[in-house]
Design an enzyme around this catalytic site. Sequence first.
Site, PDB file in Angstrom:
ATOM      1  N   LYS A   1     -19.771  58.492 -94.610  1.00  0.00           N
ATOM      2  CA  LYS A   1     -18.569  58.522 -95.454  1.00  0.00           C
ATOM      3  C   LYS A   1     -18.733  59.671 -96.453  1.00  0.00           C
ATOM      4  O   LYS A   1     -19.737  59.730 -97.182  1.00  0.00           O
ATOM      5  CB  LYS A   1     -18.463  57.199 -96.193  1.00  0.00           C
ATOM      6  CG  LYS A   1     -17.056  56.710 -96.441  1.00  0.00           C
ATOM      7  CD  LYS A   1     -17.118  55.288 -97.015  1.00  0.00           C
ATOM      8  CE  LYS A   1     -15.757  54.754 -97.315  1.00  0.00           C
ATOM      9  NZ  LYS A   1     -15.829  53.499 -98.086  1.00  0.00           N
TER      10      LYS A   1
HETATM   11  O1  G3P Z   1     -14.211  51.033 -99.799  1.00  0.00           O
HETATM   12  C1  G3P Z   1     -13.071  51.752-100.081  1.00  0.00           C
HETATM   13  C2  G3P Z   1     -11.932  50.979-100.656  1.00  0.00           C
HETATM   14  O2  G3P Z   1     -11.498  50.044 -99.724  1.00  0.00           O
HETATM   15  C3  G3P Z   1     -12.145  50.434-102.043  1.00  0.00           C
HETATM   16  O3  G3P Z   1     -11.231  49.445-102.369  1.00  0.00           O
HETATM   17  O4  G3P Z   1     -10.565  47.542-103.780  1.00  0.00           O
HETATM   18  O5  G3P Z   1     -12.256  49.161-104.676  1.00  0.00           O
HETATM   19  O6  G3P Z   1      -9.872  49.813-104.429  1.00  0.00           O
HETATM   20  P1  G3P Z   1     -10.967  48.971-103.900  1.00  0.00           P
END
Ligand code: G3P
Length: 222
Positions: free
Chosen positions: A83
Site C-alpha cells: 500500500k
Molecule cells: O484503511 C483505509 C480506510 O479504509 C480507512 O478508513 O474509517 O479510518 O476512514 P477510516
Amino acid sequence: MKLFLDTAHVADIETAHSWGILGGITTNPSLAAKEGLEFHDLIKAITDIVSGPVSAEVVADTPEDMLAQASELVEIADNVVIKVPLTRAGVSAGARLTAEGIPINVTLVFSPAQAILAASIGATFVSPFLGRVDDIANDGLALLAEISEIYEMQGYDTQILAASLRHPQHVVESAKLGADAATMPFDVMDKLFNHPLTDIGNERFNRDWDAYQQSLAERRDA
Ligand code: G3P
C-alpha cells in the site's frame, strides 16, 4: 464485488474468514498500531489466515525508503500487496514496484485526478476513502461514481477498492456503482447479515420444526 475487512485484528479476521466471505484484508498504520505486535509478525499472522490480497502499507518520506520497506514486506507471503500513499513519493515508489510486477494498492485517494494517477502507474487497487470525504461534508459516493465512470471509459485495469466505509448502505451503494471490492470495519461486515424478518422467520421455522418433531414422536409412542 469482493468483501475485504479493513482491520489488523486477527480475532476478527478469523471470524470473518470462518463465514466464508472474506476476499482480502486492508491494513493501515493506524490499525496496525492498535494491535501491539511487530508489524511483520502481524502481516504474517494475517496472511496465514487469508489467501486473498493483504495490503501492508509503507511509511516513509522518500521513494527509496518506501521501496526498502516494500522489499521486506513482499517476502512475508505471496499475497502481500504494498500500500502506497497518493503522494509524489508514494506514486514514484508505486511505479517502480509495478514495473517489477509487485501489486500495489494506492491509498489516501480523494479525487478523480488522483485515481487517474493510480491507474497510470498500473496499480492493482485504488482506494478512494468514501467515509472521510463524507466527514468533510462532501459526497464520497459521488467520488466513487466519478472514478468508476472514468475507469470504465478508459478501460483501466486497476480495481476500485471502496474504502473508509462506515455502514452497510455504503457497501450496497459501492456495489451498485461498480466497485471491484469494498473494505470495511468488522462491525460493518457483521451488520450486512442483519434483517429483523430473517430473525423472526428463523425463530418461527425452528419453533415449527420442534413442534413437528414432537408430534411425530408422540405418534410413534401412541
Ligand atoms: O484503511 C483505509 C480506510 O479504509 C480507512 O478508513 O474509517 O479510518 O476512514 P477510516
